[in-house]
Write a protein that holds these residues in place. Sequence first.
Motif, PDB file in Angstrom:
ATOM      1  N   LEU A 170      27.706 -73.420  19.660  1.00 45.05           N
ATOM      2  CA  LEU A 170      27.167 -72.937  18.705  1.00 45.05           C
ATOM      3  C   LEU A 170      26.984 -71.394  18.771  1.00 45.05           C
ATOM      4  O   LEU A 170      26.686 -70.940  17.424  1.00 45.05           O
ATOM      5  N   MET A 171      27.084 -70.826  19.798  1.00 44.63           N
ATOM      6  CA  MET A 171      27.160 -69.096  19.528  1.00 44.63           C
ATOM      7  C   MET A 171      28.561 -68.614  18.911  1.00 44.63           C
ATOM      8  O   MET A 171      28.416 -67.862  18.272  1.00 44.63           O
ATOM      9  N   THR A 172      29.535 -69.551  19.103  1.00 45.15           N
ATOM     10  CA  THR A 172      30.608 -69.017  18.547  1.00 45.15           C
ATOM     11  C   THR A 172      30.558 -69.410  16.801  1.00 45.15           C
ATOM     12  O   THR A 172      30.940 -68.482  16.184  1.00 45.15           O
ATOM     13  N   VAL A 173      29.977 -70.474  16.613  1.00 43.04           N
ATOM     14  CA  VAL A 173      29.787 -70.652  15.039  1.00 43.04           C
ATOM     15  C   VAL A 173      29.092 -69.540  14.510  1.00 43.04           C
ATOM     16  O   VAL A 173      29.381 -69.161  13.494  1.00 43.04           O
ATOM     17  N   LEU A 174      28.122 -69.426  15.212  1.00 42.98           N
ATOM     18  CA  LEU A 174      26.934 -68.562  14.660  1.00 42.98           C
ATOM     19  C   LEU A 174      27.641 -67.112  14.368  1.00 42.98           C
ATOM     20  O   LEU A 174      27.660 -66.393  13.303  1.00 42.98           O
ATOM     21  N   GLU A 175      28.285 -66.707  15.440  1.00 40.74           N
ATOM     22  CA  GLU A 175      28.918 -65.113  15.374  1.00 40.74           C
ATOM     23  C   GLU A 175      30.101 -65.047  14.187  1.00 40.74           C
ATOM     24  O   GLU A 175      30.169 -64.151  13.695  1.00 40.74           O
ATOM     25  N   ASP A 176      30.917 -66.142  14.357  1.00 46.29           N
ATOM     26  CA  ASP A 176      32.376 -66.307  13.711  1.00 46.29           C
ATOM     27  C   ASP A 176      32.177 -66.616  12.210  1.00 46.29           C
ATOM     28  O   ASP A 176      32.909 -66.208  11.381  1.00 46.29           O
ATOM     29  N   GLN A 177      31.055 -67.793  11.775  1.00 43.77           N
ATOM     30  CA  GLN A 177      31.186 -68.237  10.362  1.00 43.77           C
ATOM     31  C   GLN A 177      29.755 -67.797   9.848  1.00 43.77           C
ATOM     32  O   GLN A 177      29.813 -67.691   8.632  1.00 43.77           O
ATOM     33  N   ILE A 178      28.828 -67.764  10.432  1.00 54.18           N
ATOM     34  CA  ILE A 178      27.575 -67.446  10.050  1.00 54.18           C
ATOM     35  C   ILE A 178      27.010 -66.076   9.542  1.00 54.18           C
ATOM     36  O   ILE A 178      26.760 -65.906   8.362  1.00 54.18           O
ATOM     37  N   LEU A 179      27.345 -65.743  10.793  1.00 54.12           N
ATOM     38  CA  LEU A 179      27.070 -64.085  10.720  1.00 54.12           C
ATOM     39  C   LEU A 179      27.578 -63.315   9.518  1.00 54.12           C
ATOM     40  O   LEU A 179      27.172 -62.280   8.707  1.00 54.12           O
TER      41      LEU A 179
END
Length: 229
Positions: free
Chosen positions: A99-108
């Motif tokens: 979840l942190m990887t998705v947040l940092e790489d795709q969402i932010l």
Amino acid sequence: MIADLTPAALPAAIWGNKAARLSEVSSLGYAVPAGLCVTYATAQQAPNSIAEALATWLGLYQPDLVAIRMSSIHEDQLAASHAGQTTSVLGCRPDVATLMTVLEDQILPYAAPWASRTGGLSFIFQCQIAAQLGGVAFLTDGRLTAEAKLASTDGITAGQAPDVTLDLSGTSLTATGAVSAVPVATLAQTLKIACGGLRRHFKFDIDLEWAWRQGVLYTLQARPVTTSL
């Protein structure tokens, strides 16, 4: 800032319209999938705090999958919905690292242009419903129209052709598509009751994103209708 989506009262000026409305819908007693909200500033400045909160949240709710949704005060407005202009990532594995990887790489990175505008901006980590049926519904002038996909919560919003359509005006219901697989009369009445209750509360015609699982109607998003149907 980090907050539970339900049953907290989340002001749109901080959390954006999607998160604020969903928290309000939950407070009215409607089913809303559990979620954890984090502001854009927190996502940038305190990732360790988010990871700790996610670990607790995942342990509490134990979702099979997680959806991450963006919420901005500049979407879902009375004058214009700007639907589809924010981003969501569905089907995430329920572990902190993923979840942190998705947040940092795709969402932010996607959210960065929105952050330059004033007003609330946040991200919602939300239990993803394994829906038997999901779609959109509109209630205007007492008439309910709905489109749905089987075994999907985002097929209709992604532009896929519906498996089922409903049109309920008064007591007259027209249903087309895979109607043998769906309790169409119950679903149509449930959608109309929910949309009607939300319309009375919010004072605008309702555009509802929803999921249906084991007889329960879940609200995924509630926004104003901004175009004529």
